[in-house]
Design an enzyme around this catalytic site. Structure first.
Site, short mmCIF file in Angstrom:
data_model
loop_
_atom_site.label_atom_id
_atom_site.label_comp_id
_atom_site.label_asym_id
_atom_site.label_seq_id
_atom_site.Cartn_x
_atom_site.Cartn_y
_atom_site.Cartn_z
CG ASN B 23 -1.81 1.23 1.28
OD1 ASN B 23 -1.36 2.34 1.50
ND2 ASN B 23 -3.09 1.03 1.02
CB SER B 46 -5.44 2.14 -4.02
OG SER B 46 -5.45 3.49 -3.63
CD GLU B 47 -5.68 4.14 1.32
OE1 GLU B 47 -4.86 3.45 0.67
OE2 GLU B 47 -5.42 5.29 1.74
CG ASN B 48 -9.59 3.99 -3.79
OD1 ASN B 48 -8.44 3.53 -3.72
ND2 ASN B 48 -10.09 4.43 -4.93
CB SER B 88 -10.33 -1.93 1.15
OG SER B 88 -9.06 -1.38 0.94
#
Lengths: 233, 219
Positions: B23, B46-48, B88
């Site tokens: 990340n 990507s945390e989205n 996520s």
């Protein structure tokens, strides 16, 4: 088939009143329920508490509700792109509760799944933990967080069917699946609404049981917040 | 000479290992994707809600439904997948992501990090940073060693509101590579041409210095 279809956004948003708590899906401007936000502006509903990862930009997304001072409180993880937001926050007109993004998502999911509270390591040892129960599990410190309690959840999907089943596209998925069924009433707006049977059951991301009302949005602007392209050398 | 931001990213890229899920935070960490070493396969999360994030799109190929956590338009690579935000952060909290690289305003010798709030200034929020630092097993911080006023950001104790406690493992700055040990910061490498004395003078925290400190290899 239980039919969840309503004819338009006006019908979908019936029952949203001043002072209510509303969850809205989206990450930045990606996957936000555009048509419902536009209608909330028209309805002029005020004193809203909005649970949404971000607060839009000045002239799009939740920024439109902020402009009209319809929001009393924002519960978000990041609110950086909005000058009007900043002004209202610094002047004290707007209450803001900033919480870690994973905690925000999980508090939605917990509400959806009937879990009243949970422990997470996020925020331990920081001001986020102030006043919260702390417990150690497997040698690691965690803080207790509660499920949200919202009146309405408004989510946006790519495709849906009349049974309320939803399919999302790309990273426009984000918080939308977590918020479906996480409030007393869930409204889904979709780019394309199909008859029941129009979606392959194998490919449905969120089953219609979590959706109370579904409608096809009239138009989608889908604004890009940070258009970034590769340089061609 | 002190490194520029791209060189910091280049040095951090050497920490990538084969088959790592990584990340990348906003800023210098994003640049790390440009310097993946030859023969190393990694996937960026990507945390989205995406794994297998690719480079920015060519002009005309931008998709409003395809962005990273910095809200920039991106592309996918073969093997990519999408998922929701709760999922996520589940994979982050569940330590399925091998490495987190993020920026910081301050890092302390006990591994504390501050990167989200400056009292008296507009607070934008922590985004996913608190979840990432509280959960990731391996955290590397990319940051500037000193602020614009020349004051050290590598401290005995953080002065700003914390993002996470005791979590940072390694710090790469324009001057040095530091490892966070139970006894404090250990100086591992110095930027080409930068002396150990200069690094000591630029660092508020104590540094553990064992023997000859090699220069970073930045090619």
């Amino acid at each position: 088939m239980i039919n969840k279809k309503v004819n338009n956004v006006q019908e979908a948003l019936q029952g949203i009143e001043n002072g209510m708590t509303i969850m809205l899906g989206g990450f930045g401007l990606c996957g936000i329920p555009e048509n419902s936000i536009t209608e909330l502006v028209k309805k002029a509903t005020t004193d809203l508490t909005c649970i949404s990862n971000n607060a839009g930009v000045d002239d799009f997304g939740l920024g439109l509700l902020l402009q009209k001072r319809q929001i009393k409180k924002m519960i978000s993880s990041y609110v950086g792109e909005n000058a009007e937001f900043e002004r209202q926050m610094l002047s004290g007109e707007l209450e803001v509760d900033l919480i870690p993004q994973g905690t925000l998502a999980e508090r939605c999911r917990a509400a959806q799944a009937g879990i009243p509270a949970f422990f997470t390591p996020a925020g331990y040892g920081t001001e986020v933990a102030e006043g919260k129960e702390v417990r150690e599990f497997n040698g690691k410190m965690h803080i207790m967080e509660h499920a949200f309690n919202a009146d309405f959840a408004i989510v946006k999907a790519w495709k849906g069917d009349e049974a309320g089943n939803l399919v999302f596209k790309g990273t426009a998925r984000n918080f939308n699946p977590c918020m479906a069924g996480a409030a007393k009433i869930t409204i889904a707006e979709v780019e394309e609404l199909l008859p029941a049977g129009g979606l392959d059951p194998n490919e449905i991301h969120i089953p219609g049981i979590l959706v109370n009302r579904i409608f096809q949005g009239e138009k989608y602007e889908k604004r890009i917040e940070q258009r970034t392209v590769r340089k061609i050398f | 000479m002190a490194l520029d931001k791209n060189q910091i990213a280049k040095r951090i890229a050497k920490e990538l290992k084969h088959n790592y899920y990584v990340n990348l935070g906003i800023g210098i960490p994003t640049l790390v994707a440009n310097y993946i070493p030859e023969g190393i396969d990694v996937e960026f999360q990507s945390e989205n809600g995406i794994l297998g994030m690719g480079p920015f799109p060519f002009e005309g190929d931008e998709d409003a439904d395809l962005i990273n956590a910095g809200k920039q338009t991106i592309t996918t690579l073969p093997g990519a997948s999408f998922f929701d935000s709760a999922f996520s952060f589940g994979m982050i909290r569940g330590q399925h992501v091998d490495l987190t690289i993020l920026g910081a305003m301050e890092v302390a010798e006990n591994g504390d990090i501050a990167n989200w709030k400056i009292p008296g200034k507009m607070v934008k929020g922590m985004g996913g940073a608190m979840d990432l630092v509280a959960s990731a097993e391996n955290i590397i911080v990319a940051m500037m060693h000193v602020n614009k006023a020349g004051e050290s950001k590598i401290l005995k104790r953080c002065t700003l509101p914390l993002t996470g406690v005791g979590c940072v493992k390694k710090v790469v700055t324009e001057l040095a590579v530091l490892e966070v040990t139970p006894a404090g910061f250990r100086l591992l490498e110095r930027a080409p041409g930068v002396t150990v004395e200069y690094i000591i003078a630029s660092t508020e925290a104590n540094l553990i210095i064992d023997g000859e400190i090699p220069e970073m290899a930045i090619d």
